[in-house]
Design a protein around this motif. Sequence first.
Motif, PDB file in Angstrom:
ATOM      1  N   GLU A 132     126.742   3.154  78.307  1.00 25.25           N
ATOM      2  CA  GLU A 132     125.765   3.515  79.124  1.00 25.25           C
ATOM      3  C   GLU A 132     124.805   2.746  80.137  1.00 25.25           C
ATOM      4  OE1 GLU A 132     123.881   6.973  77.804  1.00 25.25           O
ATOM      5  OE2 GLU A 132     125.348   8.457  76.978  1.00 25.25           O
ATOM      6  N   ASP A 133     125.069   2.958  81.265  1.00 31.29           N
ATOM      7  CA  ASP A 133     124.513   1.924  81.858  1.00 31.29           C
ATOM      8  C   ASP A 133     122.377   2.007  81.566  1.00 31.29           C
ATOM      9  OD1 ASP A 133     126.961   0.961  83.383  1.00 31.29           O
ATOM     10  OD2 ASP A 133     125.734   2.354  85.081  1.00 31.29           O
ATOM     11  N   GLU A 134     121.381   0.915  81.576  1.00 34.52           N
ATOM     12  CA  GLU A 134     120.547   0.438  81.582  1.00 34.52           C
ATOM     13  C   GLU A 134     119.742   1.812  82.044  1.00 34.52           C
ATOM     14  OE1 GLU A 134     117.100  -1.082  79.372  1.00 34.52           O
ATOM     15  OE2 GLU A 134     119.665  -2.021  79.105  1.00 34.52           O
ATOM     16  N   PRO A 135     118.937   2.371  81.569  1.00 34.14           N
ATOM     17  CA  PRO A 135     117.784   3.067  82.549  1.00 34.14           C
ATOM     18  C   PRO A 135     117.101   2.479  83.247  1.00 34.14           C
ATOM     19  CG  PRO A 135     117.090   3.262  79.939  1.00 34.14           C
ATOM     20  CD  PRO A 135     118.342   2.257  80.355  1.00 34.14           C
ATOM     21  N   ILE A 136     117.346   3.475  84.763  1.00 33.85           N
ATOM     22  CA  ILE A 136     115.972   3.106  85.508  1.00 33.85           C
ATOM     23  C   ILE A 136     115.479   3.742  85.546  1.00 33.85           C
ATOM     24  CG2 ILE A 136     116.111   2.777  88.491  1.00 33.85           C
ATOM     25  CD1 ILE A 136     119.392   2.231  88.401  1.00 33.85           C
TER      26      ILE A 136
END
Length: 105
Positions: free
Chosen positions: A3-7
Amino acid sequence: AFEDEPIFLNVSMSFKIMFFIFIGIALIFEGHLLYFVVRSRGHLVIQMSQGPFLVVLLLCCMVATVSCVTFLPLNDVFCNLRTPLIGISLQAIGAILVGRLWRIH
């Protein structure tokens, strides 16, 4: 799955200041209520309305109010702490209110 890094959304400084002012006002109000309940615990009205439960109810309200800070999207810790802090205190508030109302009914 990766999963992508949270924004994290940016919250303006003026919003944070107003948010903390409102939380502070709510805490002052709840603190005054707690002070008056503890100070008047010997009074017949407080004894009849189960003073210790009122104290626990107000403390749970204060925890729930302070926990509202976790709604600010500052970091992952806030997201992880939000549900237990607010959920447990709101469940305790509900249980106390139902117990007191059940006794009256």
